[in-house]
Enzyme design. Structure first.
Site, mmCIF file in Angstrom:
data_model
loop_
_atom_site.group_PDB
_atom_site.id
_atom_site.type_symbol
_atom_site.label_atom_id
_atom_site.label_comp_id
_atom_site.label_asym_id
_atom_site.label_seq_id
_atom_site.Cartn_x
_atom_site.Cartn_y
_atom_site.Cartn_z
ATOM 1 N N GLU A 142 -86.032 -47.933 -68.719
ATOM 2 C CA GLU A 142 -84.996 -48.942 -68.935
ATOM 3 C C GLU A 142 -85.530 -50.163 -69.694
ATOM 4 O O GLU A 142 -86.319 -50.019 -70.631
ATOM 5 C CB GLU A 142 -84.348 -49.299 -67.598
ATOM 6 C CG GLU A 142 -83.734 -48.076 -66.913
ATOM 7 C CD GLU A 142 -82.815 -48.420 -65.771
ATOM 8 O OE1 GLU A 142 -83.013 -47.887 -64.683
ATOM 9 O OE2 GLU A 142 -81.882 -49.214 -65.973
ATOM 10 N N ASP B 294 -72.764 -48.007 -62.251
ATOM 11 C CA ASP B 294 -74.229 -47.993 -62.274
ATOM 12 C C ASP B 294 -74.724 -48.928 -61.171
ATOM 13 O O ASP B 294 -73.944 -49.613 -60.502
ATOM 14 C CB ASP B 294 -74.740 -48.395 -63.668
ATOM 15 C CG ASP B 294 -76.133 -47.853 -63.931
ATOM 16 O OD1 ASP B 294 -76.475 -47.620 -65.108
ATOM 17 O OD2 ASP B 294 -76.890 -47.632 -62.960
HETATM 18 C C1 GLC Z 1 -80.261 -47.148 -63.153
HETATM 19 C C2 GLC Z 1 -79.804 -46.510 -64.440
HETATM 20 C C3 GLC Z 1 -78.982 -45.265 -64.258
HETATM 21 C C4 GLC Z 1 -79.377 -44.570 -62.977
HETATM 22 C C5 GLC Z 1 -79.038 -45.488 -61.811
HETATM 23 C C6 GLC Z 1 -79.441 -44.890 -60.463
HETATM 24 O O1 GLC Z 1 -80.230 -48.540 -63.264
HETATM 25 O O2 GLC Z 1 -79.111 -47.350 -65.362
HETATM 26 O O3 GLC Z 1 -79.203 -44.443 -65.411
HETATM 27 O O4 GLC Z 1 -78.667 -43.349 -62.857
HETATM 28 O O5 GLC Z 1 -79.621 -46.764 -61.943
HETATM 29 O O6 GLC Z 1 -80.836 -44.784 -60.373
#
Ligand code: GLC
Length: 615
Positions: A506, A306
């Site tokens: 988030e 991530d």
């Molecule tokens: C974010 C998320 C993830 C996402 C990634 C790219 O922090 O946790 O779900 O795909 O970054 O944007």
């Protein structure tokens, strides 16, 4: 002897000098090597360490120091994080941007094209004009796998239309605590439901053949236990990215099944989760990443990290790199967002050093690169004639796609109350009032992960608000009034009050209190004073505390975050679609019941998992 023209001589000398200098640039002359018709294994054998490390590196396009770094560092992937959009947010401009990146990638020695990732998590939601479909919590309420597969297919077409070939979806979190800011990204709280919906979405995205011009690679996320943390174990004492505190049998029972289903469906990639399990970070968890996911479950695609999620694994960045790669991560999302994260150049340099010193065995690197190239091969990316298919551009936001999304909105709505058969409303009513800040608010319908990371209120993209949908549905003779504060509701045949949550994503959505805002409560009270029948439509990413509100309303629809097609809400209000949604999560009576989930002991919610009324 004719005099030579001194000017001509100097031109010849000058052009010779330029040619000579051109040949002696510091950059080695890149002699392209064709990888056409070569096996992945043979390609890996011919790759330099720099090329291998490059394939394992993913950078957000915003943070490239120089576009030529794409080929200079042999980057395997770029991404657009939430809101990482071109200056002009138009589908054709997206396609031009990605085509440019691919043309630069092809200038490297091996010319391996990029796999370009984006969070198309409820349609191609970064792109203005795209069809925005309901977030997963609403899709779970439809219980309709075929519909979810169709939504995946239309999303894939719109994503490919812009040249992008990979989505960071489905999210198969099992959201155990409604206070979590990502509850709406989950299909619900039941592993079997989540598995069925996640599998359908993978199939929708990828189709039967990953090399199909309309297919995109899926990325099932976030492995594992993202929805398990409880309050105060997470980021800054909240929930998101917290510690999943449960034994292995509970972890497997509640959170592993969707990955088994997604692997069966052939998910090309899986994203590791920010959270930890009983104190050990998932991004460095060799047992879960390698022994379970790749060994026991036989996952043959690749695991991507991530966003900067490896950074704090160890006291130093190099240690974090070593731990994460040795644990089984194959590609690292090194956003390159300085100073919050590390630059891709630093990552590449440290990873290279770690391999050269033997901290990471070359066999681990070769395994990672083989997995990445195997997926690129399945996607048709290793074919010399790989190019984006512009013919799909007219499908972005097309009537065909919006009609499918509208059906999904209608099927996602859960009717929780319908006193005296208040619903369905008549299309020939005399006066209908729309009240509340959600009545004419496409942004609030869409929620987070829409155009920008956090989303926003108002007309943020092309869509139909609930007000517009009601106006289109009723007869010429019906008076439709917008009264956001609920005044002027007297004497109405019906007052539709649309309230709920501000958009969020988030950790920004972690909430200790899921009560409605004072503003929303004031509107509800004003409408109640009017004495007109009140239909409450809730736009929210999760259940909210509505126990007392049900005394005021005559009918209540949970519409979740439906996206751009507000007409689907009108279809239910006026009976063109009889409510069929069933709760994908338990609806608590009060905050002190949370977390509360199906099969809990002394389970006494306001509405149980699976509840939903109809006409
Ligand atoms: C974010 C998320 C993830 C996402 C990634 C790219 O922090 O946790 O779900 O795909 O970054 O944007």
């Amino acid at each position: 002897m004719p005099r030579t023209n001194p000017q001509k001589v100097s031109m010849i000398i000058l052009s010779a000098l330029i040619l000579l200098i051109g040949c002696n640039t510091t950059e080695p002359v890149v002699k392209p090597v064709s990888i056409e018709d070569k096996s992945v294994e043979s390609i890996v054998e011919m790759m330099t360490l720099a090329e291998k490390v490059g394939q394992m590196t993913q950078v957000d396009r915003r943070y490239l120091d120089d576009l030529d770094d794409i080929s200079k560092y042999h980057l395997g992937s770029l991404l657009s994080g939430g809101g990482s959009t071109p200056d002009v947010n138009d589908p054709a401009v997206w396609a031009d941007m990605v085509d440019e990146y691919q043309s630069i990638a092809k200038k490297s020695r091996l010319g391996i094209p990029l796999i370009y990732g984006i969070d198309a998590v409820h349609g191609h939601n970064n792109v203005i004009g795209a069809t925005i479909v309901p977030h997963n919590i609403g899709l779970g309420a439809t219980r309709n796998e075929d519909l979810v597969r169709q939504l995946g297919w239309l999303t894939a077409r719109e994503v490919r239309a812009t040249g992008i070939n990979w989505t960071f979806a489905p999210c198969v979190a099992n959201s155990r605590d409604e206070r979590w800011g990502r509850a709406y990204e989950s299909f619900g709280e039941d592993p079997a439901l989540i598995s069925a919906m996640g599998k359908a979405q993978v199939e929708g995205f990828q189709g039967a053949d990953l090399s199909d011009p309309e297919a995109i690679a899926a990325c099932t996320k976030h492995y594992i236990g993202d929805g398990a943390p409880t309050w105060s174990t997470g980021l800054g004492g909240m929930i998101d990215r917290g510690d999943a505190q449960l034994d292995e049998s509970r972890l497997r029972a509640l959170h592993l099944a969707p990955y088994i289903a997604a692997i069966e469906a052939g998910t090309a990639t899986i994203m590791a989760s920010y959270n930890s399990w009983n104190g050990e970070a998932l991004h460095g968890h060799k047992y879960l990443l390698t022994d379970v996911l790749k060994g026991e479950l036989g996952f043959e695609g690749f695991i991507v990290s991530d966003w900067a999620a490896i950074d704090s694994l160890a006291p130093d960045y190099k240690g974090s790199i070593i731990q994460s790669i040795n644990a089984g991560l194959d590609m690292i999302m090194v956003p390159g967002q300085i100073p919050k994260s590390h630059s891709y150049k630093e990552f590449i340099s440290l990873l290279t050093a770690a391999v050269n010193e033997g901290s990471i065995p070359m066999s681990r690197i070769d395994d990672a690169v083989t997995r990445i190239l195997r997926i690129k091969e399945q996607m048709g990316l290793l074919n010399a004639d790989y190019a984006n298919d512009r013919s799909l551009l007219p499908t972005v936001g097309s009537e065909e796609h919006r009609a499918i999304a509208r059906q999904a909105v209608a099927e996602s709505i859960v009717m929780l109350e319908n006193e005296n058969n208040t619903l369905p409303l008549s299309k020939n009513a005399t006066k209908i009032v729309l009240a509340g800040r959600g009545a004419d608010n496409v942004g609030m319908q869409c929620g987070g992960w829409t155009i920008s990371w956090q989303g926003g209120h108002g007309a943020i993209t092309d869509g139909t608000s609930i007000l517009q949908a009601v106006e289109s549905a009723v007869s010429e003779a019906t008076e439709v009034i917008l009264s956001e504060d609920g005044s002027n509701s007297q004497g109405a045949d019906a007052v539709i009050v649309v309230v709920g949550e501000d958009p969020y994503a988030e950790m920004h959505g972690d909430r200790r209190d899921l009560s409605l805002s004072q503003e929303d409560l004031a509107v509800i009270n004003a409408v109640k004073q009017s004495g007109s029948p009140m239909i409450l439509v809730l736009l929210s990413g999760r259940p909210m505390i509505i126990t007392d509100i049900l005394d005021s309303s005559d009918a209540f629809l949970a519409a979740w975050l439906p996206g751009t097609e507000g007409a689907g809400v009108a279809d239910v209000l006026f009976g063109d679609h009889a409510p069929s949604g069933k709760l994908s999560v338990t609806w608590p009576t009060s905050m002190d019941q949370i977390p509360i989930n199906d099969r809990d002991t002394n389970y006494n919610p306001l509405f149980p998992f699976g509840y939903g009324l109809s006409y």
